[in-house]
Design a protein around this motif. Structure first.
Motif, PDB file in Angstrom:
ATOM      1  N   PHE A 128       0.835  -1.197   0.000  1.00 61.00           N
ATOM      2  CA  PHE A 128       0.000   0.000   0.000  1.00 61.00           C
ATOM      3  C   PHE A 128       0.873   1.251   0.000  1.00 61.00           C
ATOM      4  O   PHE A 128       2.015   1.239   0.464  1.00 61.00           O
ATOM      5  CB  PHE A 128      -0.944   0.021   1.213  1.00 61.00           C
ATOM      6  CG  PHE A 128      -0.258  -0.008   2.553  1.00 61.00           C
ATOM      7  CD1 PHE A 128      -0.014   1.164   3.255  1.00 61.00           C
ATOM      8  CD2 PHE A 128       0.143  -1.207   3.116  1.00 61.00           C
ATOM      9  CE1 PHE A 128       0.614   1.150   4.500  1.00 61.00           C
ATOM     10  CE2 PHE A 128       0.769  -1.241   4.361  1.00 61.00           C
ATOM     11  CZ  PHE A 128       1.005  -0.060   5.049  1.00 61.00           C
ATOM     12  N   LEU A 129       0.316   2.309  -0.556  1.00 59.83           N
ATOM     13  CA  LEU A 129       0.883   3.640  -0.450  1.00 59.83           C
ATOM     14  C   LEU A 129       0.304   4.296   0.796  1.00 59.83           C
ATOM     15  O   LEU A 129      -0.872   4.087   1.128  1.00 59.83           O
ATOM     16  CB  LEU A 129       0.548   4.481  -1.688  1.00 59.83           C
ATOM     17  CG  LEU A 129       0.898   3.893  -3.048  1.00 59.83           C
ATOM     18  CD1 LEU A 129       0.485   4.856  -4.157  1.00 59.83           C
ATOM     19  CD2 LEU A 129       2.361   3.541  -3.143  1.00 59.83           C
ATOM     20  N   HIS A 130       1.119   5.102   1.463  1.00 66.18           N
ATOM     21  CA  HIS A 130       0.632   5.781   2.666  1.00 66.18           C
ATOM     22  C   HIS A 130       1.236   7.179   2.713  1.00 66.18           C
ATOM     23  O   HIS A 130       2.441   7.343   2.896  1.00 66.18           O
ATOM     24  CB  HIS A 130       1.030   4.987   3.913  1.00 66.18           C
ATOM     25  CG  HIS A 130       0.456   5.545   5.178  1.00 66.18           C
ATOM     26  ND1 HIS A 130       0.930   5.210   6.433  1.00 66.18           N
ATOM     27  CD2 HIS A 130      -0.571   6.423   5.408  1.00 66.18           C
ATOM     28  CE1 HIS A 130       0.228   5.835   7.356  1.00 66.18           C
ATOM     29  NE2 HIS A 130      -0.685   6.578   6.765  1.00 66.18           N
ATOM     30  N   ARG A 131       0.394   8.158   2.525  1.00 67.83           N
ATOM     31  CA  ARG A 131       0.825   9.553   2.557  1.00 67.83           C
ATOM     32  C   ARG A 131       0.142  10.224   3.738  1.00 67.83           C
ATOM     33  O   ARG A 131      -1.043  10.563   3.682  1.00 67.83           O
ATOM     34  CB  ARG A 131       0.454  10.240   1.242  1.00 67.83           C
ATOM     35  CG  ARG A 131       0.723  11.735   1.190  1.00 67.83           C
ATOM     36  CD  ARG A 131       2.214  12.061   1.148  1.00 67.83           C
ATOM     37  NE  ARG A 131       2.426  13.397   0.604  1.00 67.83           N
ATOM     38  CZ  ARG A 131       2.366  14.540   1.304  1.00 67.83           C
ATOM     39  NH1 ARG A 131       2.119  14.495   2.607  1.00 67.83           N
ATOM     40  NH2 ARG A 131       2.561  15.692   0.699  1.00 67.83           N
ATOM     41  N   VAL A 171      -3.800   9.575   3.525  1.00 67.69           N
ATOM     42  CA  VAL A 171      -4.271   8.770   2.404  1.00 67.69           C
ATOM     43  C   VAL A 171      -3.567   7.416   2.377  1.00 67.69           C
ATOM     44  O   VAL A 171      -2.332   7.349   2.372  1.00 67.69           O
ATOM     45  CB  VAL A 171      -4.045   9.505   1.069  1.00 67.69           C
ATOM     46  CG1 VAL A 171      -4.669   8.707  -0.074  1.00 67.69           C
ATOM     47  CG2 VAL A 171      -4.631  10.915   1.117  1.00 67.69           C
ATOM     48  N   VAL A 172      -4.351   6.357   2.337  1.00 71.78           N
ATOM     49  CA  VAL A 172      -3.854   4.985   2.225  1.00 71.78           C
ATOM     50  C   VAL A 172      -4.426   4.394   0.945  1.00 71.78           C
ATOM     51  O   VAL A 172      -5.649   4.393   0.752  1.00 71.78           O
ATOM     52  CB  VAL A 172      -4.264   4.137   3.440  1.00 71.78           C
ATOM     53  CG1 VAL A 172      -3.749   2.703   3.300  1.00 71.78           C
ATOM     54  CG2 VAL A 172      -3.762   4.766   4.738  1.00 71.78           C
ATOM     55  N   VAL A 173      -3.548   3.913   0.061  1.00 70.74           N
ATOM     56  CA  VAL A 173      -3.968   3.348  -1.220  1.00 70.74           C
ATOM     57  C   VAL A 173      -3.428   1.925  -1.325  1.00 70.74           C
ATOM     58  O   VAL A 173      -2.288   1.721  -1.734  1.00 70.74           O
ATOM     59  CB  VAL A 173      -3.475   4.195  -2.409  1.00 70.74           C
ATOM     60  CG1 VAL A 173      -4.106   3.691  -3.707  1.00 70.74           C
ATOM     61  CG2 VAL A 173      -3.778   5.678  -2.204  1.00 70.74           C
ATOM     62  N   PRO A 174      -4.206   0.915  -0.953  1.00 74.67           N
ATOM     63  CA  PRO A 174      -3.704  -0.456  -1.031  1.00 74.67           C
ATOM     64  C   PRO A 174      -3.764  -1.007  -2.454  1.00 74.67           C
ATOM     65  O   PRO A 174      -4.611  -0.611  -3.264  1.00 74.67           O
ATOM     66  CB  PRO A 174      -4.662  -1.240  -0.124  1.00 74.67           C
ATOM     67  CG  PRO A 174      -5.570  -0.226   0.507  1.00 74.67           C
ATOM     68  CD  PRO A 174      -5.537   0.987  -0.357  1.00 74.67           C
ATOM     69  N   SER A 175      -2.856  -1.940  -2.732  1.00 79.66           N
ATOM     70  CA  SER A 175      -2.947  -2.760  -3.942  1.00 79.66           C
ATOM     71  C   SER A 175      -3.822  -3.959  -3.627  1.00 79.66           C
ATOM     72  O   SER A 175      -3.572  -4.677  -2.650  1.00 79.66           O
ATOM     73  CB  SER A 175      -1.555  -3.239  -4.379  1.00 79.66           C
ATOM     74  OG  SER A 175      -0.743  -2.163  -4.793  1.00 79.66           O
ATOM     75  N   LEU A 176      -4.847  -4.179  -4.420  1.00 77.30           N
ATOM     76  CA  LEU A 176      -5.718  -5.325  -4.205  1.00 77.30           C
ATOM     77  C   LEU A 176      -4.909  -6.625  -4.215  1.00 77.30           C
ATOM     78  O   LEU A 176      -3.872  -6.715  -4.880  1.00 77.30           O
ATOM     79  CB  LEU A 176      -6.783  -5.392  -5.298  1.00 77.30           C
ATOM     80  CG  LEU A 176      -7.852  -4.301  -5.291  1.00 77.30           C
ATOM     81  CD1 LEU A 176      -8.710  -4.397  -6.540  1.00 77.30           C
ATOM     82  CD2 LEU A 176      -8.723  -4.406  -4.044  1.00 77.30           C
TER      83      LEU A 176
END
Length: 387
Positions: free
Chosen positions: A92-95, A138-143
């Motif tokens: 996941f991305l975490h900003r 903001v948290v953007v996980p990879s499925l």
């Protein structure tokens, strides 16, 4: 119970030069079919799929001009991590926002997308230039099966399990209560989050509302009837990809993992068909942003594993699921599925903001990023005011 943050590890992705050389060699050696037999002017030239001339142009740029290292550096600048949930590694991305009033937000992508859909909007969501605008961690996980997340080795990783994993992930990051946004499969997962985990989810914003099945068109406006007909036509005439991936993902997966040109054509077809353009998807989406997404699939060999989300979850949303947390829903005019509000209200029972955007299709964060950010802020602002 959530594990502590020490179970989250920083992650760095760096393809080897040999991997990139192999990609370029495969592109140079590609065997291509003859041109399509339809008229080669206007949008009709896409009637048989990606036109040969367009594909050749993108392949040439991919081989000679595209810079994958830029994308790797961009992911590193945002901040990327991995953790293991139910035995599966999740990337996941975490900003984190520097703002003390920032609210946690999990953003979920779909197919044929990836975290690449959001690299151009994460910073503005976390640290807006306008101090009056809301800010988000903001948290953007990879499925699962996508990008740098692990590939499931067994069945079971459908949207219900993914939503539960996102609750666990957010808890590990110190966010026991959070907002959620998504479109496509991400919209489905966001619906499950709002419906199943109301004690953790403050509210949701979605570009993919899905009403319960079997609702009547009686009482719908003319525009709402048109939306329903367009969605019916899409599933009847433009959704062979979904049937293939829902029933035989392994079969198409061999081509998607072995041939970069085959992978590009399979994904590019959707970027073209589902975007708000008159001809090429590159009228709105930068060519390199599409190639970021396609190259991520290629280097991680996830063409087959990503396709399996259809096998796991196609038509699986619980017809009785209801969402009682505050919900904001935005429909983009050229999206492929548009749910009339009376149908949506049967599932999302606290719609606090309903909007039809002026422009954009299935990939608004790529097509109209400024408008997407403004709409997401306004929608989540309405959610927070109602929570």
């Amino acid at each position: 119970m959530s594990r502590p943050a020490r179970d989250v590890q920083a992650f760095a992705a760096r393809a080897t030069d040999a991997e990139l050389d192999d990609l370029r060699a495969r592109l140079a050696a590609a065997r291509l079919p003859e041109p399509e037999t339809v008229e080669r002017a206007g949008r009709d030239r896409w009637d048989q799929g990606v036109p040969l001339a367009d594909l050749v142009e993108v392949v040439d740029h991919w081989r000679t001009g595209y810079d994958w290292r830029w994308f790797e550096d961009r992911l590193a600048a945002i901040g990327q991590f991995r953790t293991t949930i139910d035995g599966l590694g999740i990337h996941f991305l975490h900003r984190r926002s520097p703002r003390p009033d920032a609210v946690p937000l999990v953003v979920t992508h779909g197919w044929p997308g990836s975290v690449a859909e959001f690299v151009d909007v994460v910073d503005e969501l976390a640290e807006p230039r306008d101090p009056a605008a809301p800010a988000f961690h903001v948290v953007v996980p990879s499925l699962p099966g996508f990008g740098y997340s692990d590939k499931p080795a067994t069945t079971g990783w459908g949207t219900e399990k993914i939503a539960a994993a996102w609750v666990e992930l957010m808890g590990r990051l110190g966010y026991p209560r959070f907002l959620a946004h998504g479109g496509d499969w991400g919209g489905n997962i966001t619906t499950v989050l709002g419906g199943r985990f109301g004690s953790h989810v403050i509210g949701i914003h979605s570009t993919f509302a899905q009403g319960p099945p079997g609702l009547s068109t009686d009482g719908l406006t003319e525009d709402e009837r048109r939306w329903a007909e367009e969605t019916r036509h899409f599933w009847g005439h433009r959704a062979a990809y979904a049937k293939q991936q829902a029933t035989r993902p392994q079969t198409i997966g061999y081509s998607l993992v072995d041939s970069p040109v085959g992978l590009l054509a399979w994904l590019l077809d959707k970027f073209a068909d589902w975007s708000d353009t008159d001809d090429s998807p590159f009228e709105r989406i930068p060519r390199d942003r599409v190639l970021d997404d396609v190259t991520l699939y290629w280097l991680t060999r996830t063409g087959a594993s990503a396709a399996r989300i259809y096998f796991e979850s196609h038509d699986s949303l619980d017809p009785d699921l209801r969402v009682d947390v505050p919900s904001a829903i935005t429909t983009y005019p050229r999206d492929v599925e548009k749910c009339p509000r009376p149908w949506a209200q049967e599932r999302y029972r606290r719609i606090v903001r309903w909007r039809t955007a002026d422009a954009g299709g299935h990939f608004p964060s790529l097509e109209v990023p400024d408008s997407f950010v403004a709409d997401l802020r306004e929608g989540l602002g309405a959610v927070l005011a109602a929570a």
